[in-house]
Design a protein around this motif. Structure first.
Motif, PDB file in Angstrom:
ATOM      1  N   ASP A 265      18.496  74.650  32.090  1.00 27.84           N
ATOM      2  CA  ASP A 265      17.037  74.471  31.265  1.00 27.84           C
ATOM      3  C   ASP A 265      18.487  74.310  30.039  1.00 27.84           C
ATOM      4  O   ASP A 265      18.819  74.524  29.770  1.00 27.84           O
ATOM      5  CB  ASP A 265      16.791  75.955  30.887  1.00 27.84           C
ATOM      6  N   GLY A 266      17.421  73.435  29.089  1.00 26.02           N
ATOM      7  CA  GLY A 266      18.303  72.745  27.813  1.00 26.02           C
ATOM      8  C   GLY A 266      19.089  72.292  28.295  1.00 26.02           C
ATOM      9  O   GLY A 266      20.069  72.239  27.014  1.00 26.02           O
ATOM     10  N   ILE A 346      19.445  78.657  34.829  1.00 31.29           N
ATOM     11  CA  ILE A 346      18.959  77.641  35.189  1.00 31.29           C
ATOM     12  C   ILE A 346      17.526  78.301  36.737  1.00 31.29           C
ATOM     13  O   ILE A 346      16.825  79.433  36.062  1.00 31.29           O
ATOM     14  CB  ILE A 346      19.650  78.418  37.259  1.00 31.29           C
ATOM     15  N   SER A 347      16.613  77.551  36.249  1.00 31.86           N
ATOM     16  CA  SER A 347      15.227  77.300  37.102  1.00 31.86           C
ATOM     17  C   SER A 347      14.930  76.757  38.345  1.00 31.86           C
ATOM     18  O   SER A 347      15.725  75.738  38.542  1.00 31.86           O
ATOM     19  CB  SER A 347      14.354  76.452  35.767  1.00 31.86           C
ATOM     20  N   ALA A 369       6.390  73.816  41.484  1.00 36.22           N
ATOM     21  CA  ALA A 369       7.388  75.681  41.088  1.00 36.22           C
ATOM     22  C   ALA A 369       8.131  75.226  39.649  1.00 36.22           C
ATOM     23  O   ALA A 369       8.346  76.324  39.327  1.00 36.22           O
ATOM     24  CB  ALA A 369       7.842  76.077  42.280  1.00 36.22           C
ATOM     25  N   LEU A 370       8.746  74.589  39.981  1.00 35.47           N
ATOM     26  CA  LEU A 370       9.740  74.638  39.416  1.00 35.47           C
ATOM     27  C   LEU A 370       9.493  74.390  37.520  1.00 35.47           C
ATOM     28  O   LEU A 370      10.024  74.912  36.659  1.00 35.47           O
ATOM     29  CB  LEU A 370      10.957  73.098  38.897  1.00 35.47           C
ATOM     30  N   TYR A 371       8.008  72.986  38.075  1.00 32.43           N
ATOM     31  CA  TYR A 371       7.930  73.462  36.463  1.00 32.43           C
ATOM     32  C   TYR A 371       6.951  74.537  36.271  1.00 32.43           C
ATOM     33  O   TYR A 371       6.703  75.084  34.731  1.00 32.43           O
ATOM     34  CB  TYR A 371       6.988  71.664  36.645  1.00 32.43           C
ATOM     35  N   GLY A 377       8.586  80.536  30.978  1.00 34.43           N
ATOM     36  CA  GLY A 377       9.890  81.132  29.655  1.00 34.43           C
ATOM     37  C   GLY A 377      11.253  80.662  30.298  1.00 34.43           C
ATOM     38  O   GLY A 377      12.393  81.242  29.588  1.00 34.43           O
ATOM     39  N   ARG A 378      11.606  79.806  31.718  1.00 36.85           N
ATOM     40  CA  ARG A 378      12.441  79.151  32.151  1.00 36.85           C
ATOM     41  C   ARG A 378      13.828  80.767  32.584  1.00 36.85           C
ATOM     42  O   ARG A 378      13.052  81.801  32.451  1.00 36.85           O
ATOM     43  CB  ARG A 378      13.092  78.320  31.149  1.00 36.85           C
ATOM     44  N   ASP A 379      14.465  79.860  33.069  1.00 40.55           N
ATOM     45  CA  ASP A 379      15.213  81.256  33.649  1.00 40.55           C
ATOM     46  C   ASP A 379      14.936  81.902  35.311  1.00 40.55           C
ATOM     47  O   ASP A 379      15.150  83.541  35.171  1.00 40.55           O
ATOM     48  CB  ASP A 379      16.183  81.833  32.872  1.00 40.55           C
ATOM     49  N   ARG A 380      13.858  81.576  35.669  1.00 41.77           N
ATOM     50  CA  ARG A 380      13.550  82.262  36.437  1.00 41.77           C
ATOM     51  C   ARG A 380      12.975  80.731  38.061  1.00 41.77           C
ATOM     52  O   ARG A 380      13.726  79.846  38.253  1.00 41.77           O
ATOM     53  CB  ARG A 380      11.876  82.236  36.477  1.00 41.77           C
ATOM     54  N   VAL A 381      12.485  81.686  38.981  1.00 43.39           N
ATOM     55  CA  VAL A 381      12.395  81.500  39.903  1.00 43.39           C
ATOM     56  C   VAL A 381      11.149  81.419  40.842  1.00 43.39           C
ATOM     57  O   VAL A 381      10.525  82.742  40.773  1.00 43.39           O
ATOM     58  CB  VAL A 381      13.501  82.271  41.619  1.00 43.39           C
TER      59      VAL A 381
END
Length: 391
Positions: A265-266, A346-347, A369-371, A377-381
């Motif tokens: 992320d970022g 990380i996402s 799924a990544l998008y 909000g990112r930092d998710r699985v």
């Protein structure tokens, strides 16, 4: 029978020719670590043999201790060469672990009057170094991933070298025992373990090395080229084409599990604000986290940029694996980073392995799924679901 000096001169002439040929042809062609270290070892052996020719002269006080030390250093080089066949390296301090004590013992003794000054340390050092070489060569034969290990000529070359190295290790071990028990002037030592027998045995080793050098150096060069062609140069992970090829084999075999796509992320902001060196460091930290958590269970590759892919056999623990990778990555990426500086998270996107879908389409599903994870909000699985796009 030839005297010791004549044998040493003969060994020196033959050895010099071999070193020139090895360096000029084999090493300059392959640039392999194995060839380089053998050239170094043979050079040290030659200089050592030359120094021993000064025994009985006023130069003996310096020449003999240096000869002992360089001989052990040469044997240490043999160990390092053998270790390089498995991709291993030796720390600098270990290179001096055997020659150092030999140098001290040889000078502290009585080198001006005794050609066997520090002899016990010298003989023991040779036995240990050659013994370590034998263990490394034997391990290379047992190691399933040894490049080219299934080729008969490769196995024969390594086996021949291991046998001769082992015989020399045993010879020097027995020579050490005889030296300590009966002394260098004892009949047993002079007859069975004297300089003529040692020089002849060393020449046998030289013949075997000459035979094996080209084969082993070529195989090591091929292995290094194969590594460069299949792995990412920065992170050491599988590159995109190799990951897809290996993953395709898993899919074709009907394997189970999940395919995860990960993205920093970022990452662009990180590069823009802290420079590309910081971005490279983040990529390396993430790759290390993946290796540490997966521990060889499954495949890990860099698809390009800051996007990575993982093929895991245990799909039920995918989320747990992703969380552990994220935690380890953030912890390692923060080491040495000033407070307030940006450290990416990380996402992850997860899709189940499906042979009917194929690798590339499964990556597309994981990307969906990544998008979704980034949009949330990112930092998710997030795990892919065909009905809604993702869960």
């Amino acid at each position: 029978m030839l005297d010791t000096a004549t044998l040493r001169v003969a060994f020196g002439v033959v050895g010099f020719c071999v070193v020139v040929l090895f360096w000029g042809v084999t090493y300059r062609t392959t640039r392999s670590s194995y060839a380089r270290w053998w050239c170094v070892s043979l050079t040290l052996f030659l200089v050592s043999a030359t120094l021993f020719l000064f025994n009985g002269t006023s130069a003996q006080v310096v020449a003999n201790p240096l000869g002992n030390t360089l001989a052990v250093a040469g044997a240490t080089g043999v160990w390092v060469a053998a270790r390089s066949l498995r991709g291993g390296t030796v720390p600098t301090w270990q290179l001096a672990a055997l020659p150092g004590p030999v140098l001290v013992a040889s000078f502290v003794d009585d080198p001006a009057n005794d050609i066997w000054s520090g002899g016990a340390f010298y003989l023991a050092g040779m036995a240990i170094a050659l013994g370590l070489s034998t263990l490394e060569l034997t391990a290379s034969l047992r190691q399933p991933v040894l490049p080219g290990a299934d080729r008969p000529q490769m196995r024969f070359a390594v086996t021949s070298l291991a046998v001769v190295s082992g015989l020399m290790a045993v010879f020097y071990a027995l020579r050490t025992i005889a030296f300590v028990v009966v002394g260098p002037d004892g009949e047993i030592f002079r007859t069975a373990f004297g300089s003529p027998a040692t020089t002849l045995l060393t020449m046998v080793l030289l013949v075997v090395v000459t035979f094996s050098m080209s084969e082993l150096s070529h195989e090591q060069q091929t292995s290094e080229l194969r590594e460069q062609a299949t792995h990412d140069g920065l992170t050491g992970l599988l590159n995109r084409s190799e990951f897809l090829r290996r993953a395709d084999d898993v899919f074709a075999a009907g394997g189970s599990g999940v395919l995860m796509v990960a993205d920093l992320d970022g990452f662009k902001t990180l590069n823009d604000t802290r420079g590309h060196a910081a971005g490279d460091r983040a990529l390396i930290c993430f790759a290390s986290a993946c290796r540490a958590v997966t521990e060889g269970d499954g495949l890990v590759g860099r698809l390009g940029g800051d996007e990575f892919a993982l093929l895991l056999t245990d799909g039920d623990r995918a989320e747990e694996t992703a969380d552990r990778i994220s935690q380890l990555f953030v912890a390692s990426a923060n080491v040495g980073v000033d407070s307030g500086e940006l450290t990416p998270t990380i996402s992850f996107g997860i899709a189940p392995v499906d042979a009917a879908v194929g690798v590339k389409d499964t990556i597309v599903r994981a990307d969906v799924a990544l998008y979704q994870a980034k949009a949330a909000g990112r930092d998710r699985v997030f795990r892919y679901d065909g009905a809604t796009g993702a869960l």
